[in-house]
Design a protein around this motif. Structure first.
Motif, mmCIF file in Angstrom:
data_model
loop_
_atom_site.group_PDB
_atom_site.id
_atom_site.type_symbol
_atom_site.label_atom_id
_atom_site.label_comp_id
_atom_site.label_asym_id
_atom_site.label_seq_id
_atom_site.Cartn_x
_atom_site.Cartn_y
_atom_site.Cartn_z
ATOM 1 N N VAL A 137 40.314 -22.419 -24.065
ATOM 2 C CA VAL A 137 40.795 -21.507 -23.301
ATOM 3 C C VAL A 137 41.918 -22.199 -22.339
ATOM 4 O O VAL A 137 40.998 -22.697 -20.731
ATOM 5 C CB VAL A 137 40.257 -20.566 -22.645
ATOM 6 N N GLU A 138 42.929 -21.779 -22.151
ATOM 7 C CA GLU A 138 44.105 -22.664 -20.322
ATOM 8 C C GLU A 138 44.036 -21.194 -19.779
ATOM 9 O O GLU A 138 44.248 -20.246 -20.566
ATOM 10 C CB GLU A 138 45.205 -22.404 -21.605
ATOM 11 N N LEU A 139 44.079 -21.370 -18.505
ATOM 12 C CA LEU A 139 44.360 -20.244 -17.506
ATOM 13 C C LEU A 139 45.058 -21.137 -16.220
ATOM 14 O O LEU A 139 45.283 -22.015 -15.477
ATOM 15 C CB LEU A 139 42.698 -19.839 -17.163
ATOM 16 N N ARG A 140 46.436 -19.747 -15.795
ATOM 17 C CA ARG A 140 46.502 -20.075 -14.869
ATOM 18 C C ARG A 140 47.237 -18.683 -14.402
ATOM 19 O O ARG A 140 46.980 -17.496 -14.559
ATOM 20 C CB ARG A 140 48.032 -20.494 -15.187
ATOM 21 N N LEU A 141 47.615 -18.836 -12.842
ATOM 22 C CA LEU A 141 47.608 -17.737 -11.932
ATOM 23 C C LEU A 141 48.753 -17.788 -11.664
ATOM 24 O O LEU A 141 49.844 -18.636 -11.744
ATOM 25 C CB LEU A 141 46.945 -18.244 -10.960
ATOM 26 N N VAL A 142 49.338 -16.479 -11.402
ATOM 27 C CA VAL A 142 51.523 -16.684 -11.733
ATOM 28 C C VAL A 142 51.964 -15.401 -10.349
ATOM 29 O O VAL A 142 50.426 -14.104 -10.568
ATOM 30 C CB VAL A 142 51.950 -16.367 -12.763
ATOM 31 N N ASP A 143 52.521 -15.583 -9.654
ATOM 32 C CA ASP A 143 53.029 -14.884 -8.432
ATOM 33 C C ASP A 143 54.050 -13.720 -8.887
ATOM 34 O O ASP A 143 54.124 -13.917 -9.581
ATOM 35 C CB ASP A 143 53.647 -15.408 -8.000
ATOM 36 N N ILE A 202 46.345 -13.066 -13.526
ATOM 37 C CA ILE A 202 45.634 -14.502 -14.424
ATOM 38 C C ILE A 202 46.485 -14.284 -15.897
ATOM 39 O O ILE A 202 46.514 -13.665 -16.339
ATOM 40 C CB ILE A 202 43.883 -14.233 -14.993
ATOM 41 N N GLN A 203 46.837 -15.701 -16.715
ATOM 42 C CA GLN A 203 47.212 -15.741 -17.460
ATOM 43 C C GLN A 203 46.859 -16.485 -18.340
ATOM 44 O O GLN A 203 45.936 -17.565 -17.633
ATOM 45 C CB GLN A 203 49.101 -15.602 -18.088
ATOM 46 N N VAL A 204 46.368 -16.206 -19.592
ATOM 47 C CA VAL A 204 45.732 -17.064 -20.064
ATOM 48 C C VAL A 204 46.197 -17.542 -21.638
ATOM 49 O O VAL A 204 47.118 -16.216 -22.148
ATOM 50 C CB VAL A 204 44.466 -16.210 -20.712
ATOM 51 N N ARG A 205 45.416 -18.198 -22.515
ATOM 52 C CA ARG A 205 46.427 -18.617 -23.847
ATOM 53 C C ARG A 205 44.778 -19.533 -24.509
ATOM 54 O O ARG A 205 44.542 -20.259 -23.390
ATOM 55 C CB ARG A 205 47.478 -19.800 -24.206
#
Length: 487
Positions: free
Chosen positions: A310-316, A333-336
């Motif tokens: 799982v890849e996870l990032r936060l975006v503004d 939270i966004q995931v791929r």
């Protein structure tokens, strides 16, 4: 699922199946439904639901779990949208009128006297592709009609293997839970998880403190629950030494579906020496993160790190990635990864809107600590409050309120304010039902200001007898209104 045919697989109350008996019953049902384009499953908390799910997977037929408590209008929408060719149900179950037009097959979950000696049978025909749909699970419909999230076989397998890695889950584990069986937590992780490991499931039918204590004391090694369940366990610990001993003997306690309040973490750990591990997932993504069982640090309030694959990032708000791992900067939270759904059934526009490129927009707001661990502060639509130029997460205020001895339950929302933009409103179920014993609004506002900072304090406090919750125990904040206040 290849394991000894005599090994225990599933137990619901007094009814149980070994792996050989499960192969017998599920294999026979798979032969009957093979070739169907799609089947619905009347997902009661019974052995039949587990057998029906396994049968559909064996047959390579997508299955639509149906919540037996679904209202007539919502059920009619789901049936029209998913168009199942068959409905699977336990013999004797009375189905709503909307389902009577669908051909019914009764599930036989009764073990035969002679169980097969081999693994689960492989259905005739080619092996389903990993990308083939396995389940269509409908969302809760909080922002419109429920959408059917199409979950491919590879996503289910990837999530089950990822949580097994994080939790060191093996075939020696015996999972105890009393969750409903129409959603990801209860059905996919809670039923298919043990079977994929070659372990056992003991389902309580309905959650009870006595049931948890009994099954954990009788060889259960893992417990799955939601915060309302753990709250009931925490409240029962003082007068129940058998429960303390049972929880202390468990290898792993897992909570999900909503944040577990910090006071319940503390009460359970103090009494039993066991911490509750939190994880984070949703219908469209299955499991995203978890606190790992081999993490030696206490993690109350954290849902841990991204799971393998799982890849996870936060975006503004501008869509830029949040680089700060400071425990303060909030982002969506966004995931791929292979854990993602294929899309919403019959809803290409909704599917496209749910993605930022190949990243799925979860709608959940969080911060990340220095080591990458995630702390969720709430939903973008209901829990991100913009007040006086600050971005405030409702979750941290709720935890601060729950730390007050006069508060039993708490929810925080934002409401329009001509001066602040939005004001923080606290909805409180007091610990003492006597109005004269409950804390004053001023006391609670000051408590939050001391625990967090003054700009995060509630500007209004409303008292309730109970908070509105759904079947999974999640607080339905959209149902909160001034007219719902007890005073």
């Amino acid at each position: 699922m290849r394991t000894s045919p005599g090994r225990p697989a599933l137990r619901f109350g007094e009814r149980a199946l070994t792996y050989g008996q499960l192969a017998d019953t599920a294999g026979a049902l798979a032969a009957r439904i093979g070739g169907a384009p799609r089947v619905a499953l009347w997902a009661t908390p019974t052995l039949e639901t587990a057998v029906g799910t396994v049968a559909a997977l064996l047959a390579g037929v997508p299955v639509v779990p149906l919540n037996p408590k679904t209202g007539e209008r919502e059920l009619a929408h789901i049936l029209a949208d998913s168009a199942p060719a068959l409905v699977l149900a336990a013999a004797g179950d009375e189905l709503p009128a909307a389902l009577r037009a669908v051909e019914r097959i009764d599930i036989n979950a009764t073990a035969t006297a002679t169980a097969p000696t081999g693994p689960l049978p492989v259905p005739a025909g080619p092996e389903p592709e990993p990308a083939a749909p396995a389940m269509i699970v409908y969302t809760s419909g909080t922002t419109g009609p429920p959408k059917g999230a199409v979950l491919p076989r590879r996503a289910i397998a990837a999530s089950l293997d990822a949580v097994a890695d994080a939790w060191e889950w093996t075939g020696d584990d015996v999972l105890v839970h009393g969750l409903p069986l129409f959603h990801v937590h209860g059905l996919i992780i809670g039923v298919l998880g043990p079977l994929r490991r070659g372990g056992a499931l003991r389902h309580l039918g309905r959650f009870s403190v006595d049931g948890v204590a009994r099954e954990l004391a009788d060889g259960g090694t893992m417990l799955f629950g939601v915060p309302t369940m753990y709250h009931r366990l925490a409240e029962s610990l003082d007068g129940d030494p058998a429960l303390v001993k049972a929880l202390a003997g468990a290898r792993l306690l897992v909570s999900g579906s909503a944040a577990l309040p910090l006071p319940d973490h503390t009460r359970i750990t103090t009494a039993t020496g066991r911490r509750v591990v939190e994880r984070y997932g949703m219908t469209e993504t299955l499991m995203n993160t978890s606190v790992r069982v081999d993490d030696p640090r206490p993690r109350p309030g954290s849902v841990g790190v991204p799971l393998p694959g799982v890849e996870l990032r936060l975006v503004d708000e501008a869509g830029a990635a949040v680089a700060a791992y400071d425990g303060e900067t909030i982002g969506e939270i966004q995931v791929r990864g292979t854990n993602l759904f294929s899309g919403y059934l019959n809803r290409p526009e909704a599917t496209a809107a749910a993605f930022d490129g190949d990243w799925f927009r979860t709608g959940d707001m969080a911060v990340r600590d220095a080591d990458g661990a995630v702390r969720i502060v709430g939903r973008k639509a209901t829990d991100l409050i913009k007040s006086g130029g600050y971005k405030i997460g409702a979750g941290e205020i709720e935890n601060a309120l729950l730390d007050h001895p006069g508060v039993r339950e708490a929810a925080v929302t934002g409401e329009p304010d001509p001066d602040l933009g939005e004001r923080v409103v606290a909805w409180i179920v007091p610990a003492d039902a006597d109005p004269g014993a409950r804390p004053s609004p001023e006391e609670l506002e000051a408590h939050v200001a001391r625990q967090l900072s003054p700009h995060k304090r509630p500007r209004e406090v409303r008292f309730l007898d109970a908070l509105p919750r759904n079947d999974m125990g999640k607080i339905m904040k959209r149902a909160l209104s001034a007219g719902a206040a007890g005073s």
